[in-house]
Design an enzyme around this catalytic site. Structure first.
Site, mmCIF file in Angstrom:
data_model
loop_
_atom_site.group_PDB
_atom_site.id
_atom_site.type_symbol
_atom_site.label_atom_id
_atom_site.label_comp_id
_atom_site.label_asym_id
_atom_site.label_seq_id
_atom_site.Cartn_x
_atom_site.Cartn_y
_atom_site.Cartn_z
ATOM 1 N N CYS A 134 49.787 -18.979 16.482
ATOM 2 C CA CYS A 134 48.674 -19.918 16.646
ATOM 3 C C CYS A 134 48.548 -20.838 15.441
ATOM 4 O O CYS A 134 47.859 -21.844 15.520
ATOM 5 C CB CYS A 134 47.393 -19.150 16.889
ATOM 6 S SG CYS A 134 47.217 -17.765 15.787
ATOM 7 N N GLU A 149 39.348 -16.374 19.668
ATOM 8 C CA GLU A 149 40.380 -16.720 18.675
ATOM 9 C C GLU A 149 41.432 -17.522 19.427
ATOM 10 O O GLU A 149 42.189 -16.951 20.220
ATOM 11 C CB GLU A 149 41.017 -15.451 18.094
ATOM 12 C CG GLU A 149 40.148 -14.678 17.147
ATOM 13 C CD GLU A 149 40.129 -15.276 15.733
ATOM 14 O OE1 GLU A 149 40.794 -16.309 15.504
ATOM 15 O OE2 GLU A 149 39.441 -14.705 14.884
HETATM 16 P P1 NAP Z 1 46.797 -17.428 27.527
HETATM 17 O O1 NAP Z 1 47.625 -17.999 28.593
HETATM 18 O O2 NAP Z 1 45.475 -18.053 27.249
HETATM 19 O O3 NAP Z 1 46.617 -15.872 27.883
HETATM 20 C C1 NAP Z 1 45.952 -14.996 27.020
HETATM 21 C C2 NAP Z 1 45.436 -13.808 27.811
HETATM 22 O O4 NAP Z 1 44.426 -14.256 28.703
HETATM 23 C C3 NAP Z 1 46.488 -13.108 28.654
HETATM 24 O O5 NAP Z 1 46.221 -11.721 28.637
HETATM 25 C C4 NAP Z 1 46.234 -13.687 30.043
HETATM 26 O O6 NAP Z 1 46.655 -12.839 31.083
HETATM 27 C C5 NAP Z 1 44.718 -13.780 30.017
HETATM 28 N N1 NAP Z 1 44.137 -14.724 30.979
HETATM 29 C C6 NAP Z 1 44.679 -15.870 31.433
HETATM 30 N N2 NAP Z 1 43.801 -16.481 32.273
HETATM 31 C C7 NAP Z 1 42.697 -15.696 32.326
HETATM 32 C C8 NAP Z 1 41.455 -15.780 33.026
HETATM 33 N N3 NAP Z 1 41.172 -16.810 33.821
HETATM 34 N N4 NAP Z 1 40.554 -14.778 32.877
HETATM 35 C C9 NAP Z 1 40.824 -13.733 32.061
HETATM 36 N N5 NAP Z 1 41.987 -13.596 31.377
HETATM 37 C C10 NAP Z 1 42.915 -14.568 31.501
HETATM 38 O O7 NAP Z 1 47.585 -17.414 26.122
HETATM 39 P P2 NAP Z 1 49.071 -16.959 25.801
HETATM 40 O O8 NAP Z 1 50.004 -17.969 26.357
HETATM 41 O O9 NAP Z 1 49.263 -15.520 26.130
HETATM 42 O O10 NAP Z 1 49.049 -17.058 24.200
HETATM 43 C C11 NAP Z 1 49.248 -18.246 23.522
HETATM 44 C C12 NAP Z 1 47.933 -18.841 23.053
HETATM 45 O O11 NAP Z 1 47.213 -17.896 22.256
HETATM 46 C C13 NAP Z 1 48.152 -20.045 22.150
HETATM 47 O O12 NAP Z 1 47.218 -21.040 22.480
HETATM 48 C C14 NAP Z 1 47.878 -19.478 20.760
HETATM 49 O O13 NAP Z 1 47.486 -20.442 19.821
HETATM 50 C C15 NAP Z 1 46.786 -18.507 21.042
HETATM 51 N N6 NAP Z 1 46.668 -17.508 19.979
HETATM 52 C C16 NAP Z 1 45.592 -17.547 19.124
HETATM 53 C C17 NAP Z 1 45.501 -16.637 18.072
HETATM 54 C C18 NAP Z 1 44.334 -16.619 17.117
HETATM 55 O O14 NAP Z 1 44.132 -15.609 16.454
HETATM 56 N N7 NAP Z 1 43.558 -17.672 17.009
HETATM 57 C C19 NAP Z 1 46.493 -15.677 17.908
HETATM 58 C C20 NAP Z 1 47.574 -15.669 18.797
HETATM 59 C C21 NAP Z 1 47.642 -16.579 19.830
HETATM 60 P P3 NAP Z 1 48.086 -13.041 31.795
HETATM 61 O O15 NAP Z 1 49.108 -12.839 30.729
HETATM 62 O O16 NAP Z 1 48.092 -11.985 32.844
HETATM 63 O O17 NAP Z 1 48.091 -14.439 32.341
#
Ligand code: NAP
Length: 479
Positions: free
Chosen positions: A287, A253
């Site tokens: 998102c 997602e």
């Molecule tokens: P993110 O940087 O992609 O991080 C999401 C999660 O992934 C965090 O728990 C992060 O941990 C972890 N993570 C990062 N790198 C990783 C890796 N290499 N391996 C495993 N896990 C890893 O996203 P965010 O900044 O928290 O959230 C914003 C994004 O989420 C936006 O793009 C938004 O559109 C999207 N989003 C989508 C939805 C949907 O339902 N489609 C809903 C909400 C948000 P750390 O925090 O420890 O880095």
């Protein structure tokens, strides 16, 4: 500013139902004030492997569906009773304005209740085996069995309800979960884990492991005993995980750059009210925040004349203030990135109609015009309080522009006519198309998920449970 715990106490993490300190910790700070919200025990690869061991062991003693449903109903009830406390926690660690945090907490009540209902109804189907002669003397049906241990990875922006969208369906499906919350917002997830256990979830079925992506995250991606990964977050991280986890199911997602089309016959009051609210709530950090507004050229001045006062009326400030509409973005690095994208657009000919830097680390809700498709504010997910208003001359052109990014989560059209609405529903390459509603609209039972770079699955308890169970065919012979 609301705090959730004495700042010096270490929040223990949840390892298979035990609350443990690990000797390592990290600090969670308010995105608004920088104050310490909590100091949280940090898990590493060792805790992650132990959590997977425990989850696998727990699943050898399955929970019957009625027990899963009972537990989920009790969690829903606890969430209802503690909604205000949870809203304060979300507000403190995510910087989400309190009124939006209350909405999130209330939605989590529903997410658990919906999953409980699905657990009671979970069933396979009968297979029409007598439809060919070869089926004579046999009966057949399917049952849905839990897929196995689930690894869940969640983002910062909905630290309670998006976690609920992983945990509740997993328990309804009969799966144990090892969860890595976002490092910026782990506290809500720890509160939720406590409620799950208080509601009767046996030890082993849930671990919540705040920690680094390259430690906890890597174990979830690489350990073959984790049969399914459910990831919500950015497209960059999601698809990279999908590429590494070739032997397991990976549900993604991801992000969006949500477009809205405003046809010449649209209700402009409705459209401008929706844009003013849904481009900027939670500082544009959902998102499906509105990012690109395509307006029929003849309306553009009238549209902006109605939109700008509504945007300027939004209250920007302390998220803990009941009146605040727009709080901070999650951290300084993102604020600088968003400002740089605005500056880059302006340097290439865009105009700031209203907004810009807001002082005290805040960004004011910003409306741009004169943007072109290749500018980052238009082509990439901005994840900040910025939207661009762009004129178009024909519906075909608007559809092509709306489809021109790599994203495809939710989109919308405002019109009073059926024909453009139906053409948009067919022509917009998105997981959902809203008609006379913002693309940010979501209720928790609907199938929510994107296409193209925005993801490969649908969430909503009924749909997630299908992903988290496998269909097993049973054939009875000798009849
Ligand atoms: P993110 O940087 O992609 O991080 C999401 C999660 O992934 C965090 O728990 C992060 O941990 C972890 N993570 C990062 N790198 C990783 C890796 N290499 N391996 C495993 N896990 C890893 O996203 P965010 O900044 O928290 O959230 C914003 C994004 O989420 C936006 O793009 C938004 O559109 C999207 N989003 C989508 C939805 C949907 O339902 N489609 C809903 C909400 C948000 P750390 O925090 O420890 O880095």
């Amino acid at each position: 500013m609301a705090t959730v715990a004495p700042p010096t106490a270490v929040e223990r993490l949840c390892l298979a139902g035990e609350w443990v300190e690990t000797g390592k910790s990290f600090t969670v700070r308010s995105p608004y004030s920088g104050d310490v919200v909590a100091t949280v025990a940090r898990a590493g690869a060792d805790e992650a492997r132990r959590a997977v061991d425990a989850a696998e062991r727990a699943m050898r003693d399955p929970l019957p569906p009625w027990r899963r449903a009972d537990i989920l109903e009790r969690v829903s009830q606890l969430l209802r009773e503690r909604g205000e406390e949870l809203a304060q926690t979300i507000c403190a660690e995510a910087g989400k304005p309190l009124k939006a945090a209350r909405v999130e907490a209330a939605r989590a009540v529903n997410t658990y209740a919906l999953a409980a209902g699905e657990a009671r109804r979970l069933t396979g189907e009968s297979v029409p085996i007598a439809g060919t002669q070869a089926g004579d003397g046999h009966a057949a049906w399917t049952i849905r069995v839990p897929i196995g241990v689930i690894g869940a990875i969640t983002p910062f922006n909905f630290p309670l309800n998006l976690v609920a969208h992983k945990l509740a369906p997993a328990f309804a499906a009969g799966c144990a979960v090892v969860h890595k919350p976002a490092s910026q917002t782990p506290v809500s997830a720890l509160r939720l884990a406590a409620m799950c256990h208080e509601a009767g979830l046996p030890a082993g079925w849930l671990s919540v492991l705040p920690g680094r992506a390259d430690e906890v995250g890597d174990v979830l991606v690489e350990d073959g005993r984790v049969r399914m990964l459910t990831f919500t977050g950015s497209a960059e991280v999601g698809w990279e995980i999908r590429a590494r986890a070739v032997r397991k199911k990976v549900a993604l997602e991801l992000g969006n750059a949500s477009p809205v089309l405003v046809e010449a016959d649209a209700d402009l009051e409705l459209a401008t009210s929706k844009v003013a609210t849904h481009a900027f709530s939670y500082a544009g950090q959902t998102c499906v925040s509105i990012q690109r507004v395509y307006v029929s050229r003849e309306l553009i001045d009238d549209f902006l004349a109605r939109l700008v006062p509504k945007v300027d009326a939004l209250r920007v400030g302390d998220p803990a203030d009941e009146a605040t509409d727009v709080g901070p973005v999650i951290d300084g690095a993102n604020r600088e990135r968003i400002e740089a994208w605005i500056e880059e657009a302006v340097a290439s000919g865009a105009e700031v109609v209203t907004g810009g830097a807001g002082g005290a680390g805040l960004l004011r809700p910003t409306v741009l015009r004169g943007v072109t498709p290749e500018m980052k504010v238009c082509s990439r997910e901005i994840f900040g309080p910025v939207c661009s208003v762009i004129p178009y001359d024909s519906l075909e052109e608007a559809l092509a522009q709306a489809n021109s990014t790599e994203y495809g989560l939710q989109a919308a059209i405002f019109t009073r006519s059926i024909e453009p609405a139906v053409r948009a529903a067919a022509g917009l390459e998105f997981g959902s198309v809203m008609i006379n509603e913002a693309p940010e609209w979501r209720v928790d039972q609907m199938p929510y998920g994107g296409t193209k770079a925005s993801g490969n699955t649908k969430e909503g308890p009924a749909y997630t449970i299908r992903e988290m169970t496998e269909e097993r065919l049973v054939v009875l012979g000798g009849l």
